[in-house]
Design an enzyme around this catalytic site. Structure first.
Site, PDB file in Angstrom:
ATOM      1  N   LYS A 117     -61.432  64.044  51.361  1.00 58.19           N
ATOM      2  CA  LYS A 117     -62.232  65.085  52.014  1.00 58.19           C
ATOM      3  C   LYS A 117     -62.098  66.370  51.228  1.00 58.19           C
ATOM      4  O   LYS A 117     -61.092  66.588  50.558  1.00 58.19           O
ATOM      5  CB  LYS A 117     -61.718  65.327  53.433  1.00 58.19           C
ATOM      6  CG  LYS A 117     -62.734  65.996  54.330  1.00 58.19           C
ATOM      7  CD  LYS A 117     -63.653  64.976  54.958  1.00 58.19           C
ATOM      8  CE  LYS A 117     -64.767  65.601  55.758  1.00 58.19           C
ATOM      9  NZ  LYS A 117     -65.504  64.572  56.522  1.00 58.19           N
ATOM     10  N   ASP A 154     -70.805  67.293  55.300  1.00 55.71           N
ATOM     11  CA  ASP A 154     -70.066  67.405  56.562  1.00 55.71           C
ATOM     12  C   ASP A 154     -70.571  68.727  57.161  1.00 55.71           C
ATOM     13  O   ASP A 154     -71.676  69.175  56.807  1.00 55.71           O
ATOM     14  CB  ASP A 154     -68.538  67.418  56.317  1.00 55.71           C
ATOM     15  CG  ASP A 154     -67.734  67.211  57.594  1.00 55.71           C
ATOM     16  OD1 ASP A 154     -67.582  66.059  58.023  1.00 55.71           O
ATOM     17  OD2 ASP A 154     -67.287  68.210  58.216  1.00 55.71           O
TER      18      ASP A 154
HETATM   19  P1  NDP Z   1     -73.665  70.355  60.938  1.00 59.54           P
HETATM   20  O1  NDP Z   1     -73.188  71.500  60.135  1.00 59.54           O
HETATM   21  O2  NDP Z   1     -74.980  69.750  60.661  1.00 59.54           O
HETATM   22  O3  NDP Z   1     -73.657  70.750  62.496  1.00 59.54           O
HETATM   23  C1  NDP Z   1     -72.495  71.166  63.105  1.00 59.54           C
HETATM   24  C2  NDP Z   1     -72.793  71.479  64.554  1.00 59.54           C
HETATM   25  O4  NDP Z   1     -71.582  71.716  65.245  1.00 59.54           O
HETATM   26  C3  NDP Z   1     -73.602  72.751  64.732  1.00 59.54           C
HETATM   27  O5  NDP Z   1     -74.373  72.667  65.905  1.00 59.54           O
HETATM   28  C4  NDP Z   1     -72.524  73.811  64.854  1.00 59.54           C
HETATM   29  O6  NDP Z   1     -72.930  74.998  65.522  1.00 59.54           O
HETATM   30  C5  NDP Z   1     -71.483  73.084  65.658  1.00 59.54           C
HETATM   31  N1  NDP Z   1     -70.169  73.614  65.316  1.00 59.54           N
HETATM   32  C6  NDP Z   1     -69.579  73.617  64.100  1.00 59.54           C
HETATM   33  N2  NDP Z   1     -68.385  74.214  64.138  1.00 59.54           N
HETATM   34  C7  NDP Z   1     -68.221  74.579  65.401  1.00 59.54           C
HETATM   35  C8  NDP Z   1     -67.171  75.263  66.081  1.00 59.54           C
HETATM   36  N3  NDP Z   1     -66.051  75.653  65.426  1.00 59.54           N
HETATM   37  N4  NDP Z   1     -67.328  75.464  67.405  1.00 59.54           N
HETATM   38  C9  NDP Z   1     -68.454  75.060  68.049  1.00 59.54           C
HETATM   39  N5  NDP Z   1     -69.487  74.430  67.452  1.00 59.54           N
HETATM   40  C10 NDP Z   1     -69.356  74.207  66.163  1.00 59.54           C
HETATM   41  O7  NDP Z   1     -72.507  69.266  60.848  1.00 59.54           O
HETATM   42  P2  NDP Z   1     -72.579  67.708  61.165  1.00 59.54           P
HETATM   43  O8  NDP Z   1     -73.532  67.439  62.258  1.00 59.54           O
HETATM   44  O9  NDP Z   1     -72.721  67.005  59.884  1.00 59.54           O
HETATM   45  O10 NDP Z   1     -71.085  67.441  61.666  1.00 59.54           O
HETATM   46  C11 NDP Z   1     -70.715  67.505  63.044  1.00 59.54           C
HETATM   47  C12 NDP Z   1     -69.411  66.744  63.246  1.00 59.54           C
HETATM   48  O11 NDP Z   1     -69.612  65.367  62.870  1.00 59.54           O
HETATM   49  C13 NDP Z   1     -68.226  67.201  62.417  1.00 59.54           C
HETATM   50  O12 NDP Z   1     -67.047  66.996  63.149  1.00 59.54           O
HETATM   51  C14 NDP Z   1     -68.230  66.272  61.218  1.00 59.54           C
HETATM   52  O13 NDP Z   1     -66.980  66.164  60.617  1.00 59.54           O
HETATM   53  C15 NDP Z   1     -68.643  64.979  61.899  1.00 59.54           C
HETATM   54  N6  NDP Z   1     -69.214  63.936  61.054  1.00 59.54           N
HETATM   55  C16 NDP Z   1     -70.271  64.186  60.244  1.00 59.54           C
HETATM   56  C17 NDP Z   1     -70.820  63.176  59.487  1.00 59.54           C
HETATM   57  C18 NDP Z   1     -72.033  63.373  58.641  1.00 59.54           C
HETATM   58  O14 NDP Z   1     -72.497  62.400  58.063  1.00 59.54           O
HETATM   59  N7  NDP Z   1     -72.584  64.557  58.542  1.00 59.54           N
HETATM   60  C19 NDP Z   1     -70.238  61.830  59.496  1.00 59.54           C
HETATM   61  C20 NDP Z   1     -69.175  61.637  60.440  1.00 59.54           C
HETATM   62  C21 NDP Z   1     -68.680  62.690  61.170  1.00 59.54           C
HETATM   63  P3  NDP Z   1     -73.241  76.324  64.647  1.00 59.54           P
HETATM   64  O15 NDP Z   1     -74.499  76.021  63.911  1.00 59.54           O
HETATM   65  O16 NDP Z   1     -73.368  77.376  65.651  1.00 59.54           O
HETATM   66  O17 NDP Z   1     -72.062  76.494  63.727  1.00 59.54           O
HETATM   67  O1  2IT Z   2     -66.741  62.507  58.332  1.00 58.27           O
HETATM   68  C1  2IT Z   2     -67.486  61.751  57.662  1.00 58.27           C
HETATM   69  O2  2IT Z   2     -67.375  60.524  57.704  1.00 58.27           O
HETATM   70  C2  2IT Z   2     -68.499  62.373  56.813  1.00 58.27           C
HETATM   71  N1  2IT Z   2     -68.638  63.584  56.819  1.00 58.27           N
HETATM   72  C3  2IT Z   2     -69.352  61.515  55.927  1.00 58.27           C
HETATM   73  C4  2IT Z   2     -68.632  61.191  54.645  1.00 58.27           C
HETATM   74  C5  2IT Z   2     -69.450  60.488  53.618  1.00 58.27           C
HETATM   75  O3  2IT Z   2     -68.893  60.288  52.524  1.00 58.27           O
HETATM   76  O4  2IT Z   2     -70.606  60.129  53.845  1.00 58.27           O
END
Ligand code: NDP
Ligand code: 2IT
Length: 447
Positions: free
Chosen positions: A128, A168
């Site tokens: 990561k 992420d």
């Molecule tokens: P994005 O940046 O697209 O969206 C994040 C969302 O979460 C936004 O709505 C944001 O609000 C909110 N958020 C972020 N930080 C905070 C905080 N500290 N408190 C409250 N709300 C918060 O990220 P993703 O959708 O990609 O990721 C969301 C989660 O999913 C994370 O935990 C990530 O690690 C996990 N994840 C992502 C994957 C991927 O493929 N993208 C895969 C597997 C897991 P705001 O815009 O106001 O900051």
């Molecule tokens: O938390 C996760 O699994 C991710 N942000 C996606 C990682 C990836 O390599 O696609």
């Protein structure tokens, strides 16, 4: 040494070696608590110090990221890449850009990623990266210069067979593009060095949707086991980023009604069901706040602060924002209101106390390393397509994703049963993920 003593001493060592890294401690503790019976059954893992090695990253890179803002002022951020474990394949895991990022967050995410990637059944180790850079309010030019500076250092440490980052929080298609461009320019190589790439230059269909879709696929599988489905279910989804948006899309396709979504400022409630086109326009195109939803849907309500979303009555809740967003009080409110299932779209969104509430109240609970593995799984499929130099159709990638999520459900479920805790997917996912890594580490000798 007895299994419980091993677990205790490894945890103490983690606390000593990684002071002040609360999220990393939390993630390790949860896993270690599940591994005791595995170590009892497999003394060879104890002898080979598999767990002691697992919690120590293979490599940690911390670097300076200097860049220039639109006013011409110099800025300095800190960058991280934790190459945690390569027993199953090249390090693989996203890059997070958020002001809260520090080494403890990246280590917790990298650690989770080892077992998550193992669960996918694909050849990927765990890693990561990230930075405390805050993309909010920055111009495209500023984001580009930051991403270029980030990759100027990172490119020395990664490669298509070494370490393949992805998105992420704060990293989506735009940032992956800027980072890819810089890597290609410096290294003079067009390789699948990042996943989540644009479809015209090596990206995979379904990668954008994969985490959210995968979450709903695995939840649908669990519901099926309970004789239920998403049809007619009321659902709440926290966050409104990549994971949340495509979880909502799939829930709606399967006949569920999503009534609430959030961002870090607050949450919206729409009794008619969230209009996802509006959310996509606000979040994916205009990068605005979720509050603006009310300008388009007058009957919807907005509440400042994100914790209130757990008080919204629902059958199923999918936390898809960030770590520790759902605490004991939130879990109690969900259980009291009759919620039957919770699936973690985010990484570690539920505190340990919240997870306990779900287990004690018989609320089905799917932990992130199983439930959100669809994103990295399709990243693995993107790597496969890049190696083949042939893009797959949407249908093929989506069908593979479905198979992977169903298999994860089955494997976690069976591991939980095998170790005497049927229905406990925390135990099931941790054990199923761990055993594969442990076998590989054992076979590869003391490295
Ligand atoms: P994005 O940046 O697209 O969206 C994040 C969302 O979460 C936004 O709505 C944001 O609000 C909110 N958020 C972020 N930080 C905070 C905080 N500290 N408190 C409250 N709300 C918060 O990220 P993703 O959708 O990609 O990721 C969301 C989660 O999913 C994370 O935990 C990530 O690690 C996990 N994840 C992502 C994957 C991927 O493929 N993208 C895969 C597997 C897991 P705001 O815009 O106001 O900051
Ligand atoms: O938390 C996760 O699994 C991710 N942000 C996606 C990682 C990836 O390599 O696609």
């Amino acid at each position: 040494m007895k299994a419980n003593a091993v677990v205790q001493s490894v945890y103490e060592q983690v606390l000593k070696r990684n002071p002040g890294e609360a999220e990393f401690h939390q993630a390790v503790k949860e896993v270690l608590e599940c591994l005791e019976p595995v170590l009892e059954k497999h003394p060879e893992y104890v002898k080979a110090k598999i767990v002691d090695r697992l919690v120590e990253p293979e490599r940690q890179i911390i670097f300076r990221i200097p860049w220039q803002d639109d006013k011409g002022e110099f800025q300095v951020n800190r960058g991280f890449r934790i190459q945690f474990n390569s027993a199953l394949g090249p390090y693989k895991g996203g890059i997070r850009l958020h002001p809260s990022v520090y080494i403890g967050i990246i280590k917790f995410l990298g650690f989770e990623q080892i077992l998550k990637n193992s669960l996918t059944g694909l050849m990927m180790g765990g890693g990561k990266g990230g930075s405390d850079f805050d993309p909010k309010g920055k111009s495209d030019g500023e984001v580009m210069r930051f991403c270029q500076s980030f990759m100027t250092e990172l490119c020395k440490h990664i490669g298509p067979d070494t370490d393949v980052p992805a998105g992420d929080i704060g990293v989506g298609g735009r940032e992956v593009g800027f980072m890819f461009g810089q890597y290609k320019r410096i290294r003079n190589e067009f390789t699948g060095i990042l996943t989540g790439k644009g479809l015209e230059w090596g990206g995979s269909l379904v990668r954008t949707e994969a985490t959210g879709y995968g979450l709903v696929y695995i939840m649908a599988e669990a519901l099926k086991d309970m004789g239920k489905s998403f049809k007619g279910m009321t659902v709440t989804v926290s966050g409104s980023g990549n994971v949340a948006i495509y979880a909502v899309e799939k829930v709606q396709q399967l006949g569920g009604k999503v009534v609430a979504m959030s961002d870090s400022n607050g949450y919206i409630y729409d009794a008619d069901g969230i209009n996802l086109d509006t959310v996509k326009k606000l979040k994916e195109v205009e990068r605005k706040r979720i509050k603006e939803y009310l300008s388009y849907h007058k009957k919807a309500k907005y509440t400042e602060g994100c914790a209130g979303i757990w008080n919204v009555k629902c059958d199923i809740s999918l936390p898809c924002a960030t770590q520790n967003e759902l605490d004991e009080a939130g879990a109690k409110a969900l259980a009291k209101n009759g919620c039957i299932a919770v699936g973690e779209g985010a990484n570690m969104p539920c505190t340990p106390e919240a997870a306990d509430v779900f287990l004690h109240n018989k609320v089905l609970f799917l932990p992130g390393k199983a439930a959100n593995a669809g994103g990295v799984a399709v990243s693995g499929l993107e790597m496969a397509q890049n190696s083949q130099r042939i893009p797959w159709t949407f249908e093929k990638a989506d069908a593979e994703l479905k198979i992977i999520m169903t298999t994860i459900y089955k494997n976690a479920s069976e591991a939980a049963k095998e170790y005497g805790q049927p229905g406990n997917f925390i135990v099931g996912a941790n054990i199923a993920g761990f055993v594969k890594v442990a076998k590989a580490m054992l076979a590869q000798g003391l490295v």
